[in-house]
Design a protein around this motif. Structure first.
Motif, PDB file in Angstrom:
ATOM      1  N   THR A 299     -38.279  21.656 -43.565  1.00  0.00           N
ATOM      2  CA  THR A 299     -38.427  21.109 -42.200  1.00  0.00           C
ATOM      3  C   THR A 299     -38.137  22.222 -41.186  1.00  0.00           C
ATOM      4  O   THR A 299     -37.418  23.178 -41.487  1.00  0.00           O
ATOM      5  CB  THR A 299     -37.422  19.967 -41.945  1.00  0.00           C
ATOM      6  OG1 THR A 299     -36.095  20.490 -42.111  1.00  0.00           O
ATOM      7  CG2 THR A 299     -37.639  18.798 -42.892  1.00  0.00           C
ATOM      8  N   PRO A 300     -38.692  22.080 -39.953  1.00  0.00           N
ATOM      9  CA  PRO A 300     -38.388  23.086 -38.912  1.00  0.00           C
ATOM     10  C   PRO A 300     -36.880  23.224 -38.669  1.00  0.00           C
ATOM     11  O   PRO A 300     -36.363  24.334 -38.528  1.00  0.00           O
ATOM     12  CB  PRO A 300     -39.107  22.541 -37.675  1.00  0.00           C
ATOM     13  CG  PRO A 300     -40.235  21.727 -38.229  1.00  0.00           C
ATOM     14  CD  PRO A 300     -39.705  21.114 -39.485  1.00  0.00           C
ATOM     15  N   PHE A 301     -36.174  22.087 -38.654  1.00  0.00           N
ATOM     16  CA  PHE A 301     -34.721  22.125 -38.429  1.00  0.00           C
ATOM     17  C   PHE A 301     -34.036  23.009 -39.476  1.00  0.00           C
ATOM     18  O   PHE A 301     -33.181  23.840 -39.163  1.00  0.00           O
ATOM     19  CB  PHE A 301     -34.158  20.699 -38.476  1.00  0.00           C
ATOM     20  CG  PHE A 301     -32.673  20.655 -38.747  1.00  0.00           C
ATOM     21  CD1 PHE A 301     -31.763  20.990 -37.755  1.00  0.00           C
ATOM     22  CD2 PHE A 301     -32.185  20.296 -40.004  1.00  0.00           C
ATOM     23  CE1 PHE A 301     -30.397  20.972 -38.009  1.00  0.00           C
ATOM     24  CE2 PHE A 301     -30.825  20.272 -40.266  1.00  0.00           C
ATOM     25  CZ  PHE A 301     -29.921  20.619 -39.263  1.00  0.00           C
ATOM     26  N   ALA A 302     -34.437  22.842 -40.754  1.00  0.00           N
ATOM     27  CA  ALA A 302     -33.830  23.609 -41.847  1.00  0.00           C
ATOM     28  C   ALA A 302     -34.088  25.106 -41.666  1.00  0.00           C
ATOM     29  O   ALA A 302     -33.196  25.937 -41.877  1.00  0.00           O
ATOM     30  CB  ALA A 302     -34.382  23.134 -43.188  1.00  0.00           C
ATOM     31  N   PHE A 303     -35.307  25.455 -41.238  1.00  0.00           N
ATOM     32  CA  PHE A 303     -35.635  26.876 -41.079  1.00  0.00           C
ATOM     33  C   PHE A 303     -34.936  27.503 -39.868  1.00  0.00           C
ATOM     34  O   PHE A 303     -34.549  28.667 -39.909  1.00  0.00           O
ATOM     35  CB  PHE A 303     -37.159  27.080 -41.008  1.00  0.00           C
ATOM     36  CG  PHE A 303     -37.761  27.304 -42.370  1.00  0.00           C
ATOM     37  CD1 PHE A 303     -37.676  28.547 -42.983  1.00  0.00           C
ATOM     38  CD2 PHE A 303     -38.394  26.269 -43.058  1.00  0.00           C
ATOM     39  CE1 PHE A 303     -38.208  28.763 -44.247  1.00  0.00           C
ATOM     40  CE2 PHE A 303     -38.924  26.480 -44.326  1.00  0.00           C
ATOM     41  CZ  PHE A 303     -38.835  27.726 -44.925  1.00  0.00           C
ATOM     42  N   THR A 304     -34.778  26.735 -38.784  1.00  0.00           N
ATOM     43  CA  THR A 304     -34.037  27.261 -37.622  1.00  0.00           C
ATOM     44  C   THR A 304     -32.605  27.589 -38.035  1.00  0.00           C
ATOM     45  O   THR A 304     -32.080  28.669 -37.745  1.00  0.00           O
ATOM     46  CB  THR A 304     -34.040  26.228 -36.469  1.00  0.00           C
ATOM     47  OG1 THR A 304     -35.395  25.973 -36.090  1.00  0.00           O
ATOM     48  CG2 THR A 304     -33.271  26.739 -35.258  1.00  0.00           C
TER      49      THR A 304
END
Length: 677
Positions: free
Chosen positions: A573-578
């Motif tokens: 997910t984008p959150f995980a990558f941020t």
């Protein structure tokens, strides 16, 4: 008014060269002012801000309009002090031409070189005015040499002075070969043309020859007449000079003394005759907001609306006054327009033309004009105003980061809201000023370009806006960098609300040379990775740049390269990558060895030669390194680099070691590793 009859000009120079005094004379002779206001007694029209009158310096760029020989001249009087460089920058961005004012005693001074380079960057055609010929030590011809040597300019005098210092009596017009005398009885309004005094005839003939020689290469007609030994008409010389100015090949030089009312009307003629109209100025760069490609915008009243907000001044009654330059199309009162930078609609309630601190209501502003919009709520300096269907941005202005901070707090909680509103207003007006809440100390911290800059802002808060506030001592804005290169990988695995979130990246960090800034690269293969994941990684690392590594200061001069991305289409997910990118940067940068970086300033100190040894000693005692020294008739100039932290309060030291005759200026140079770590 016809485009060809408009001139958008700026007056630029080193502090104390006489910019504002020259502008006052221009307003007087063009009929805008019925009497002359003087800087020295705090009555200058253009220095309308209370602090400018108290300090005798220009802080904000005042905009005004006057008329000469049926031409409309929009003038911006810019500051000369190095702490207000951003004011000069944003003014040059919107001008078509400029007048460089030089002191006949000081010649080309440090800040002149700074603004000259800025004008070179924006390709602004210029003419020069050598002022203060009545002052002790005035030397017109030495200033010409200075212009060649330090600015790389090709100065061509159109006038030469008769006498100097107390004996300065008038000027010789080299185009008409007449001696001009300005009547002191009516403050120089009456100009008498006389024959050139016999004592000056040879010098006038020599400089006339040099003038013809310089312009001949821009006109075949002049070349022919010159070789045939025939008279060359004045109009032909002016036409060739104009061509050379527009190509920025020659620098026509005017001379006089604004304080003694000598030489200002010929300078006004030069503004009209030699500087470009908006239609003649170079096409401006615009950026297509959809694809980021650069294009050129031609000046045209019939074209799509394109205007740039180059300055904001908040008026207690009217609210934000947005100074705007229209490049294309027409701005009309009462219409809705689109702020292309912010992606928001705004409404124009009023349009004004400024006469220093007076205002004139307008119904429209056409391409090429400068005016003020009242009614915008969201605008900031550098915003492009236009049409939603024509998404082109005018080039963004670049401003330096603040390097000095102080804590400020209201004396009562009731004043806190007032203080925050005031800071918001100042930040809107001045892009080099910022404020934030310090997470560790809980203090409200304001940041600016130098001690004078912050002093001016604090005085405005406490005196002008009448907010009772306590102010701390100046603090340096440090940065963080790394000692070496390091690589590593980071995994992120977390279950949130029953959903698995995973991410993985490999990252390499390394230090860059000073002044490089931070660089983020993604050399990993991103062909099969969604755009939002790539954006999330960028956001994570950019956020980590801001948060620092070990000391909590923003990072500088670091390259972060994402070399591999571990993406799972089911769980990533984008959150995980941020989060993963931020964690990776923090850990790997720590392994590379965090170092504290301090701002190093370029210091230029000037003093009479008998004190220069003390000046050098006082700079080296503060950890400064002397780069160069230059002898001048008015005093020697020392250029050095020194850490900002050690330069606080240097004004007092310099004054006491030079008996009040030394001056200095400082501007940010680069960040360097703090000694003793």
């Amino acid at each position: 008014m016809d485009d060809n009859r408009i001139r958008n000009i700026g007056i630029m120079a080193h502090i104390d060269a006489g910019k504002t005094t020259t502008t006052e004379r221009i307003l007087y002779y063009t009929g805008e002012n019925h009497r002359i206001g003087e800087v020295d007694n705090g009555e200058a029209t253009m220095d309308w801000m209370q602090q400018e009158q108290d300090r005798g310096i220009t802080i904000t760029s005042a905009a005004t309009t006057c008329y000469w020989r049926d031409h409309q001249i929009n003038i911006i009087d810019t500051p000369g002090h190095v702490d207000f460089t951003a004011e000069v920058e944003r003014s040059l961005r919107v001008l078509d031409g400029a007048v460089g004012v030089f002191c006949a005693v000081g010649g080309v001074e440090p800040q002149t070189e700074t603004v000259w380079k800025q004008a070179d960057r924006y390709k602004v055609p210029r003419i020069a005015f050598v002022n203060k010929m009545d002052r002790l030590g005035a030397d017109f011809f030495r200033v010409l040499e200075d212009m060649k040597k330090k600015l790389g300019a090709e100065p061509v005098p159109l006038f030469i002075p008769v006498g100097a210092e107390n004996a300065f009596s008038g000027i010789i017009d080299l185009i008409k070969m007449r001696y001009l005398v300005f009547d002191p009885a009516d403050e120089g309004k009456t100009i008498t043309e006389e024959d050139i005094p016999s004592s000056e005839a040879d010098k006038a003939a020599e400089w006339r020859e040099k003038l013809i020689d310089s312009v001949a290469s821009f006109s075949d007609e002049i070349m022919e007449l010159y070789f045939e030994g025939k008279d060359i008409p004045s109009e032909m010389i002016v036409k060739a000079l104009r061509k050379a100015v527009l190509e920025r090949a020659l620098l026509p030089v005017f001379v006089g003394s604004s304080l003694k009312n000598i030489g200002v009307q010929p300078l006004l003629d030069g503004i009209v005759d030699l500087l470009p109209s908006p239609a003649e100025a170079e096409p401006v760069d615009i950026i297509n907001a959809k694809n980021g490609k650069e294009e050129k915008l031609q000046h045209s009243v019939s074209g799509p609306l394109e205007a740039l907000i180059f300055k904001i001044q908040v008026d207690p009654q009217a609210g934000p006054m947005c100074f705007v330059r229209v490049y294309s199309g027409v701005l009309k009162k009462g219409i809705g327009v689109y702020n292309l930078t912010k992606g928001k609609k705004e409404r124009i309630n009023r349009l004004l033309r400024m006469h220093a601190d007076r205002q004139e209501d307008l119904s429209e502003l056409r391409a090429g004009d400068i005016g003020v919009i009242i009614g915008f709520r969201l605008a900031q300096t550098g915003d492009t105003i236009g049409e939603e269907k024509h998404p082109y941005l005018l080039e963004k202005m670049q401003f330096p980061n603040p390097v000095i901070s102080i804590a400020i707090e209201p004396k009562s909680t009731a004043e806190m809201d007032k203080l925050r509103k005031a800071l918001e207003m100042l930040a809107m007006e001045d892009p080099t000023f910022s404020y934030k809440d310090d997470q560790e100390t809980g203090q409200l911290v304001i940041s600016g370009m130098g001690e004078l800059h912050l002093d001016v802002l604090v005085t405005r808060i406490t005196k002008e806006m009448k907010i009772d506030a306590r102010v701390g001592n100046p603090q340096v804005s440090y940065r963080e960098c790394i000692r070496g290169e390091a690589s590593g990988s980071e995994k992120f695995e977390r279950t949130i609300a029953g959903k698995e979130n995973t991410a993985g990246i490999s990252l390499t960090v390394k230090p860059l040379p000073p002044k490089s800034g931070n660089v983020l690269k993604i050399s990993a293969n991103t062909r099969d990775i969604p755009e939002e994941i790539v954006e999330a990684i960028k956001n994570g690392i950019q956020g980590a740049f801001s948060g620092g590594i070990k000391f909590g200061y923003e990072c500088t001069d670091i390259e972060a390269d994402v070399t591999a991305i571990d993406y799972d289409e089911n769980t990533s997910t984008p959150f995980a990558f941020t989060s993963c990118a931020a964690m990776a940067f923090d850990r790997i940068a720590s392994e590379a060895g965090a170092v504290l970086m301090e701002p190093v300033m370029k210091v230029q100190a000037s003093a009479p030669s008998e004190y220069i040894g003390d000046v050098i000693s006082s700079i080296t005692q503060r950890g400064g390194i002397v780069i160069s020294m230059e002898s001048r008739p008015g005093g020697d100039l020392v250029t050095a680099e020194a850490p900002l932290e050690k330069m606080f309060g240097y004004t007092t030291v310099l004054r006491s070691s030079t008996q009040g005759r030394g001056t200095f200026s400082m501007e940010f140079s680069h960040y360097s590793e703090k000694a003793g770590q």
